[in-house]
Structure formats: C-alpha cells, structure tokens
Design a protein around this motif. Structure first.
Motif, short mmCIF file in Angstrom:
data_model
loop_
_atom_site.label_atom_id
_atom_site.label_comp_id
_atom_site.label_asym_id
_atom_site.label_seq_id
_atom_site.Cartn_x
_atom_site.Cartn_y
_atom_site.Cartn_z
N LEU A 1 -66.25 122.51 81.43
CA LEU A 1 -66.99 121.26 81.65
C LEU A 1 -66.12 120.05 81.35
CD1 LEU A 1 -70.54 122.05 80.18
CD2 LEU A 1 -70.04 121.33 82.51
N CYS A 2 -65.40 120.10 80.23
CA CYS A 2 -64.55 118.97 79.84
C CYS A 2 -63.43 118.74 80.85
CB CYS A 2 -63.95 119.21 78.45
SG CYS A 2 -65.16 119.14 77.11
N LEU A 3 -62.79 119.81 81.28
CA LEU A 3 -61.72 119.67 82.27
C LEU A 3 -62.26 119.17 83.61
CD1 LEU A 3 -59.68 122.94 81.51
CD2 LEU A 3 -59.12 120.59 80.84
N GLU B 1 -62.96 115.40 83.27
CA GLU B 1 -61.71 114.64 83.33
C GLU B 1 -61.18 114.56 84.76
OE1 GLU B 1 -59.20 116.61 80.48
OE2 GLU B 1 -59.75 115.21 78.88
N ALA B 2 -61.28 115.67 85.50
CA ALA B 2 -60.83 115.67 86.90
C ALA B 2 -61.69 114.73 87.75
CB ALA B 2 -60.89 117.09 87.46
N MET B 3 -63.00 114.72 87.49
CA MET B 3 -63.88 113.83 88.25
C MET B 3 -63.62 112.37 87.90
SD MET B 3 -67.56 115.79 88.67
CE MET B 3 -67.67 116.55 87.06
N ASP B 4 -63.21 112.10 86.65
CA ASP B 4 -62.82 110.73 86.27
C ASP B 4 -61.72 110.22 87.20
OD1 ASP B 4 -64.43 109.82 84.20
OD2 ASP B 4 -63.36 111.01 82.72
N LYS B 5 -60.70 111.04 87.36
CA LYS B 5 -59.57 110.64 88.22
C LYS B 5 -60.03 110.51 89.68
CE LYS B 5 -56.20 112.96 85.23
NZ LYS B 5 -55.22 114.08 85.12
N GLY B 6 -60.86 111.46 90.13
CA GLY B 6 -61.35 111.42 91.50
C GLY B 6 -62.20 110.19 91.76
N HIS B 7 -62.97 109.76 90.77
CA HIS B 7 -63.81 108.58 90.95
C HIS B 7 -62.97 107.33 91.15
CE1 HIS B 7 -66.62 105.33 89.74
NE2 HIS B 7 -67.51 106.09 90.34
N GLN B 8 -61.91 107.20 90.40
CA GLN B 8 -61.04 106.03 90.54
C GLN B 8 -60.39 106.02 91.92
OE1 GLN B 8 -60.69 103.38 88.39
NE2 GLN B 8 -59.68 102.56 90.20
N GLN B 9 -59.99 107.19 92.40
CA GLN B 9 -59.38 107.29 93.73
C GLN B 9 -60.38 106.89 94.81
OE1 GLN B 9 -58.04 111.34 93.81
NE2 GLN B 9 -56.23 110.95 92.55
N ILE B 10 -61.62 107.36 94.69
CA ILE B 10 -62.64 107.02 95.68
C ILE B 10 -62.94 105.53 95.67
CG2 ILE B 10 -65.10 107.27 96.23
CD1 ILE B 10 -64.89 110.19 95.63
N MET B 11 -63.03 104.94 94.47
CA MET B 11 -63.30 103.50 94.38
C MET B 11 -62.20 102.69 95.05
SD MET B 11 -66.23 103.36 93.08
CE MET B 11 -66.36 101.58 92.87
N ASN B 12 -60.94 103.12 94.86
CA ASN B 12 -59.81 102.44 95.53
C ASN B 12 -59.92 102.59 97.05
OD1 ASN B 12 -58.76 101.73 93.03
ND2 ASN B 12 -57.38 103.48 92.93
N ALA B 13 -60.29 103.80 97.48
CA ALA B 13 -60.43 104.05 98.92
C ALA B 13 -61.57 103.24 99.52
CB ALA B 13 -60.64 105.55 99.17
N LYS C 1 -68.74 109.29 97.00
CA LYS C 1 -68.89 108.63 95.70
C LYS C 1 -70.22 109.02 95.05
CE LYS C 1 -69.66 103.97 93.81
NZ LYS C 1 -71.13 104.04 93.77
N THR C 2 -71.29 108.97 95.82
CA THR C 2 -72.60 109.34 95.29
C THR C 2 -72.61 110.78 94.82
OG1 THR C 2 -73.76 107.73 96.68
CG2 THR C 2 -75.04 109.60 95.88
N GLU C 3 -72.04 111.67 95.63
CA GLU C 3 -72.01 113.09 95.25
C GLU C 3 -71.18 113.31 93.98
OE1 GLU C 3 -71.00 117.45 97.26
OE2 GLU C 3 -70.52 115.61 98.32
N LEU C 4 -70.04 112.64 93.89
CA LEU C 4 -69.20 112.81 92.70
C LEU C 4 -69.91 112.26 91.46
CD1 LEU C 4 -65.41 112.39 92.37
CD2 LEU C 4 -66.88 111.22 90.74
N GLU C 5 -70.52 111.09 91.57
CA GLU C 5 -71.21 110.50 90.41
C GLU C 5 -72.38 111.39 89.97
OE1 GLU C 5 -70.26 105.74 91.14
OE2 GLU C 5 -72.22 106.56 91.67
N ALA C 6 -73.06 111.99 90.94
CA ALA C 6 -74.15 112.91 90.60
C ALA C 6 -73.62 114.12 89.85
CB ALA C 6 -74.87 113.34 91.88
N ASN C 7 -72.56 114.73 90.37
CA ASN C 7 -71.97 115.90 89.71
C ASN C 7 -71.44 115.54 88.32
OD1 ASN C 7 -72.51 117.49 91.93
ND2 ASN C 7 -70.50 117.17 92.86
N TYR C 8 -70.89 114.34 88.20
CA TYR C 8 -70.33 113.88 86.93
C TYR C 8 -71.44 113.76 85.88
CZ TYR C 8 -67.48 111.06 83.72
OH TYR C 8 -66.79 110.59 82.63
#
Length: 513
Positions: A277-279, A282-294, A333-340
């Motif tokens: 869960l922790c890993l 952390e991976a979704m944290d990085k993915g969220h920043q990438q999606i926000m930039n995109a 973004k919505t899907e990632l935030e939901a999973n996060y």
C-alpha cells in the motif's frame, strides 16, 4: 372566432401540462453527496444489521454461560462434567468481543467501498464524455472525407476507413456507457437506490499528499491496531485458555500451536499488505504530478487550437483532437485520485490512524494561508477568540456561526447516541485553538489551548484532560474520511458552556473569559 379561441385554449393547456411535466422531471432528479452516500449505506447495509443483531445474541449467550460458572479454573483440577461449559463460556465471550470489533471494522470497510463506487461513477462519466467527443470527431472526419471524394481529392478506400472509424467510435462509446451503467448499479446497491437510477453526484475526487515514507512505523501500527491481528491473537489466547478443557492435553497443545502459527501468518500477510500500500501510494504521488503537468500542457494545446481555428489555420477536427486528449487526461486524473484516496483509507483502517484526515487538514491550512488575511474570519485560522464567544453548530449544515461570522465547513455535524459530533478541526477553530495546537498520532487527537491539553482516541469512550482520564458515554470516530468529536465534552473541557436547541437541531457554545 370561437373555434380559434378553443384552439388557443387547448394549446395553452397542453403547454401548461408539458411545462409541469418538465418541472416535475427536474425535481425528480436526485442529488447525492459522498456523505449522503455513506449515511445511506450505513442505513441499508444488511451485513451491519446482521452483526448488530449478532452482538446482542452473543452477549446474551455469554451472560447466560457466565451465570452457570461457579469458579474460574487455573489448572486441570476442575469438575470433568463442566468441561463443555467452560469451553462454551470462553468461546462465547470471544465471539461477543469479536463481533463488536467486527462491527467497527465493517463500518470502515463500507465507507471505503462507498468512496470507491462513488468515484468509479465519476471516472466512468468522464470516460463516456471522452468517447462522445471521439465519436463527434469521427463523424466530422467522415463528412470531410465524403466531401473530398465528391471533388476527387479522396478515394473510396479513404471513405471506407473513415466509416470504420465512426463504427469503432460508436462501439467504444457503447462499451463506456455499459461500464457507467455497471458503476451506477454497484453504487445504487450500496446506498439503497433502484439499480437503474442515476442520481447526480455532487462531490468530486480530491488529492492530498500523504507521507508514507516511514513504512516500518506504519507496519508497527498495523500490527498493534488492525482487526485482523486482534482476531488472530485473541483466537490464540482462547486456544491457550481452553486447552485445559481438551479431552487430551496434547490435543489442546496442537490447537494452541495452530492458532499461534495463524498469528504469525496473519502478521506476515499484514506486513506485506501495508508495504505494498505504501509503495503504491508513493508511486501514485509521482503519477499525479505527471498527470497534472500533462493537463496543464493539454489545456494550453486546446487554447492554441481554438485560437488557430478562429483564424482558419486548422480544421474543427484538430480542435476536437486537442479536447479529447485533455478529456482523457482528466479521466485518468480522476481515476488516479480515486485509487489514491481508497488506498490511503485502507491504510488508515489497517493502522487505525488518520493519515488522510491529517493530509486534508494540512491542505486546507495551506489554502487558507494563501488568502488575504483581512478577508478571512479569525476562527478559520484558529486565532484566539474574543472574550465573548458564541458559536452555533447546526446538524446537517455545512456551515457554522461564530459571533457574527459564518464559516463554511466540508463535513456537517450529526447526532449519534444523543450526542452531537463535529469535525475536529472546525470545532477547534471555533474554540480559538490554532492549527499548531491540533495534532493527530495513531488515531489519537490532541488539542491544546492556554493551560489545557486534551486528548481523545478514535474508538475509545474516554477523554484525557491535563493527564486525567475521564470516562465518557460516546467515542470519537472517523466519518466519511473526517475525524468527528463529541462536541459537548470537548467544549466543556475548555471551559465553555453548551446548550442544545432541539427545535432547530442547533448546539450553542458560549464562553466568557
């Protein structure tokens, strides 16, 4: 003339009926917030009802068995005829305590299930919109190719490819609509609506970064707090106690060893689950920043495309292409935030902590600090209130009043077990407690103001004031991702007076220094 008047009157009546039907249809559209979804799920969930019934039944069985016991054995020098009675008593006591723990655990799991289903609908809605835009683009391209064929600028093969794209876009849209139907059906089952209903969802996903870098610490919390570990350890303790009553002593020893091995296996599984869960977080944290930039780049691409289309340098299908790319990113973004959020809520359940609550409150504090302090009410930043204080919290209302100021909040107060529950941070702000004096640690909430320091723990019916532990008749709890405190006990501990107005479901907190 009469005939004309009759026709006019008939048309007017028909229009009136049509308007009434439309108005009724609009009124019939249900809205559903995430808090309402959780509340309805608690009310309609049959598993929770069954566990509550089981608690009453198992308590009665336990009490009946206890009345038959004449003594508590400490070795094998007990009456052999009472073997089954002892085993039954200890077993029923374990089942009763387990059912109480299971009820709280199932409530937490149900909240997570509701959030997951609610957010899944939001994600599927965005996916449908993307597919609708793609179909619109394919239709426009087909018209463009058809026009080119007519003037000899394209051939029949080009036309066939364009038609195939349209059919593919229609198939994709149909699939997305079916997935949205399934997502709605799952949510409706949880909240007690008919399967085919389509309530309008009023909340959206949100993102608040959670620090899970100290994995070993979180594993330690899970090992000491999770329902799964508690159940396995209590079962092992039961086996140790009841081995005295086994027909053969070595049989009891085997049962105890098997239960202890289950504890070890459960701990290993839990360590692995928490680490994953922790890993993943952390991976979704990085993915969220990438999606926000995109998304930022995609918004700029849409702006440029629309400007270019206005001056005639590109065609409409290119604008739609840019918008589809943006819609796709927003759905991701919505899907990632939901999973996060679901992952963090699951981690909170296993560790009995408030990681998500703390992160949301940190975001809220940062947001407030960026605003013009002159326009921000003092109570929202936890500043010391005036000498005369009057605070009004109304059940079901996402706003409270402090003296002459009205402050919006994101979770409404509610009544449970004849006590009014209020979100901890807003209650603290209303009492003049600064953010620096509000802390969360492993399910424990600490509030400090002047010479008074107060502590409450999620799930424990007690309050600690300046080190003195006092029993209370209710306990703090997590409700829809927010830590809720029984307001009266908190306010009175800080020297305030509390009055309840049943006519308008309002709690009044007053204080004169």
């Amino acid at each position: 003339m009469k005939k004309r008047n009759l026709i006019t009157c008939t048309v007017f009546i028909l229009l009136l009926f049509a308007f009434t039907a439309v108005a009724a249809a609009v009124e019939d559209v249900k809205t559903l917030s995430i808090d309402q979804a959780v509340e309805r799920a608690f009310h309609y969930n049959n598993k929770l009802k069954k566990i509550k019934d089981d608690i009453d039944t198992k308590e009665r069985y336990r009490d009946d068995a206890a009345q038959l016991l004449r003594y508590t054995p400490v070795d094998r020098s007990f009456e052999p005829g009472e073997t089954n009675l002892f085993r039954y008593y200890y077993g029923s006591d374990f089942e009763y305590r387990k059912a109480k723990k299971e009820l709280e655990n199932e409530k937490k799991k149900l909240v997570i299930d509701v959030y997951k289903a609610y957010y899944d609908v939001l994600a599927k809605q965005l996916d449908v919109r993307e597919k609708e835009a793609a179909l619109n683009k394919a239709d426009i391209e087909l018209k463009q190719v058809s026009a080119k064929v007519n003037v000899g600028m394209a051939n029949n093969l080009d036309l066939l490819e364009a038609k195939t794209k349209v059919e593919g876009a229609k198939a994709d849209l149909k699939k997305s609509q079916q997935e949205l139907d399934s997502a709605y059906a799952e949510l409706n089952v949880l909240v007690g609506y008919n399967v085919d209903e389509r309530p309008k969802l009023t909340d959206s996903t949100h993102y608040a970064k959670v620090d899970v870098s100290n994995i070993d610490s979180l594993i330690g919390l899970a090992l000491s707090s999770s329902f799964e570990i508690w159940t396995a350890e209590e079962a092992a303790e039961l086996a140790k106690t009841t081995k005295l009553f086994a027909k053969y002593y070595d049989e009891g020893e085997r049962e105890q060893r098997a239960a202890e091995m289950t504890v070890d296996d459960t701990k290993d599984t839990l360590r692995k689950t928490v680490r994953e869960l922790c890993l993943g977080i952390e991976a979704m944290d990085k993915g969220h920043q990438q999606i926000m930039n995109a998304i930022e780049q995609a918004n700029e691409a849409v702006r440029i495309a629309e400007a270019s289309y206005k001056v005639g340098t590109i065609t409409l299908d290119k604008v739609l292409e840019a918008k589809i790319a943006l819609a796709r990113l927003q759905a991701q973004k919505t899907e990632l935030e939901a999973n996060y959020q679901v992952a963090v809520m699951t981690l909170d359940r296993l560790t009995d902590s408030s990681l998500l609550e703390s992160a949301l409150d940190d975001n809220e504090t940062k947001s407030i600090s960026k605003k013009d302090k002159k326009t921000e009410p003092a109570v929202q930043t936890g500043q010391k209130p005036k000498e005369k204080l009057k605070v009004l919290f109304t059940v079901g209302k996402k706003q409270y009043q402090c003296n002459d100021q009205r402050v919006d909040i994101d979770a409404a107060p509610y009544v449970k077990d004849n006590r009014t529950y209020v979100p901890v941070r807003y209650l603290a702000h209303a009492l003049g407690i600064a953010d620096d004096n509000i802390s969360y640690n492993g399910g424990k909430v600490s509030l400090k103001k002047d010479d008074t320091e107060l502590e409450l723990t999620i799930g424990k019916p007690q309050i600690t004031v300046n080190g003195e532990v006092k029993e209370i008749d209710v306990m703090p709890e997590i409700h829809s991702g927010r830590t809720m405190l029984p307001a009266r006990f908190v306010a009175e501990s800080f020297g305030c007076s509390v009055m309840w107005n049943g006519s308008n479901s309002t709690m009044e907190i007053t204080n004169v220094s």
